[in-house]
Design an enzyme around this catalytic site. Sequence first.
Site, PDB file in Angstrom:
ATOM      1  NE  ARG A 100      84.290 160.005  37.881  1.00  0.00           N
ATOM      2  CZ  ARG A 100      85.016 159.740  38.954  1.00  0.00           C
ATOM      3  NH1 ARG A 100      86.107 158.988  38.859  1.00  0.00           N
ATOM      4  NH2 ARG A 100      84.677 160.230  40.121  1.00  0.00           N
TER       5      ARG A 100
ATOM      6  CG  ASP B 212      81.900 167.204  42.829  1.00  0.00           C
ATOM      7  OD1 ASP B 212      82.139 168.334  43.315  1.00  0.00           O
ATOM      8  OD2 ASP B 212      81.398 166.279  43.497  1.00  0.00           O
TER       9      ASP B 212
ATOM     10  CG  HIS C 222      90.988 162.689  46.987  1.00  0.00           C
ATOM     11  ND1 HIS C 222      89.923 161.939  47.457  1.00  0.00           N
ATOM     12  CD2 HIS C 222      91.984 162.516  47.897  1.00  0.00           C
ATOM     13  CE1 HIS C 222      90.261 161.352  48.601  1.00  0.00           C
ATOM     14  NE2 HIS C 222      91.506 161.686  48.879  1.00  0.00           N
TER      15      HIS C 222
ATOM     16  CB  CYS D 228     101.869 167.786  30.740  1.00  0.00           C
ATOM     17  SG  CYS D 228     102.846 167.161  29.351  1.00  0.00           S
TER      18      CYS D 228
ATOM     19  CB  CYS E 241     104.981 170.262  25.854  1.00  0.00           C
ATOM     20  SG  CYS E 241     104.920 168.806  26.951  1.00  0.00           S
TER      21      CYS E 241
ATOM     22  N   GLY F  97      79.000 164.608  54.840  1.00  0.00           N
ATOM     23  CA  GLY F  97      78.825 163.658  53.747  1.00  0.00           C
ATOM     24  C   GLY F  97      80.026 162.788  53.465  1.00  0.00           C
TER      25      GLY F  97
ATOM     26  CG  ASN G 136      77.549 160.776  56.691  1.00  0.00           C
ATOM     27  OD1 ASN G 136      77.625 161.225  55.547  1.00  0.00           O
ATOM     28  ND2 ASN G 136      77.973 159.562  56.988  1.00  0.00           N
TER      29      ASN G 136
END
Length: 310
Positions: A105, A143, A158, A166, A212, A249, A275
Amino acid sequence: MSLFRFTARRLVSQVYCGLQAASSKKQKFCLEMARPSSDMADFREVFAKAKHIAIITGAGVSAESGVPTFRGAGGFWRKWQAQELATPEAFARNPSRVWEFYHYRREVMLSKHPNPAHIAIAECERRLSKQGRSVVVITQNIDELHRKAGTKHLLEIHGSLFKTRCTNCGNVAANYKSPICPALAGKGAPDPETEDATIPVEDLPQCEEDGCNGLLRPHVVWFGETLDPDVLTEVEKELEICDLCLVVGTSSVVYPAAMFAPQVSARGVPVAEFNMEATPATNRFRFHFPGPCGTTLPPALARHRTEIIS
């Protein structure tokens, strides 16, 4: 406490993906309004007077840039749908497979570019900021095409494909490496016949914080996880002060994001939906403009004749 904040806090404690709308009897914002208008001239008059504009965007705004959604029929990567890979459990079982999926992706997105809708939003933000007016983009997309278009005031509810977190120290960092680690070079092909690379955990993306070396994961909200409360707090603040809201959208079915615009509308603020087709929330809004966002949004956000540009 505002209606928005109370409902948001209640819903955010639940998983964000696939959450169904609560009973309309229990949600004041579910009261339907008259059939929405598609009068662009009327919308433009409202737009010209707005001081704080909130724009909520979903997958539809990026679809015109050729971004795959991995939702619905045919939304497969190899033999799996996103719901089977984008979970903490899937990552714990097979981090190599999940990283192949996200590597694919990321590589796809590096080849994509903002479309006229992204550009119109970013240009609107720049122009209106010079007039003492504000535009905030609240996006469900991971994106970063809004960022690439130049949007500055951006809330990614999101997360982002181009940030990592991490699993050991929790550090979040931007990461635009291609490939993200040498072991993933040439991996991630979506063809159903492709076999898993089965990359050892120690060769997957590792934390670069001193001492780490923990396993990194994509900094996105997976199925079964809650939204970042700090981001949600910022969303609440913006939606409580906005005097115009655009929904661009998005299908308005994934909660808690699906409740944002209806609650804004419930307090009398004009909401305009851009939309391809009507959604379950359409009749709660003042405006609805059907069609591709890249076609309908630029004229809606263009400079109004009453604007004074210094």
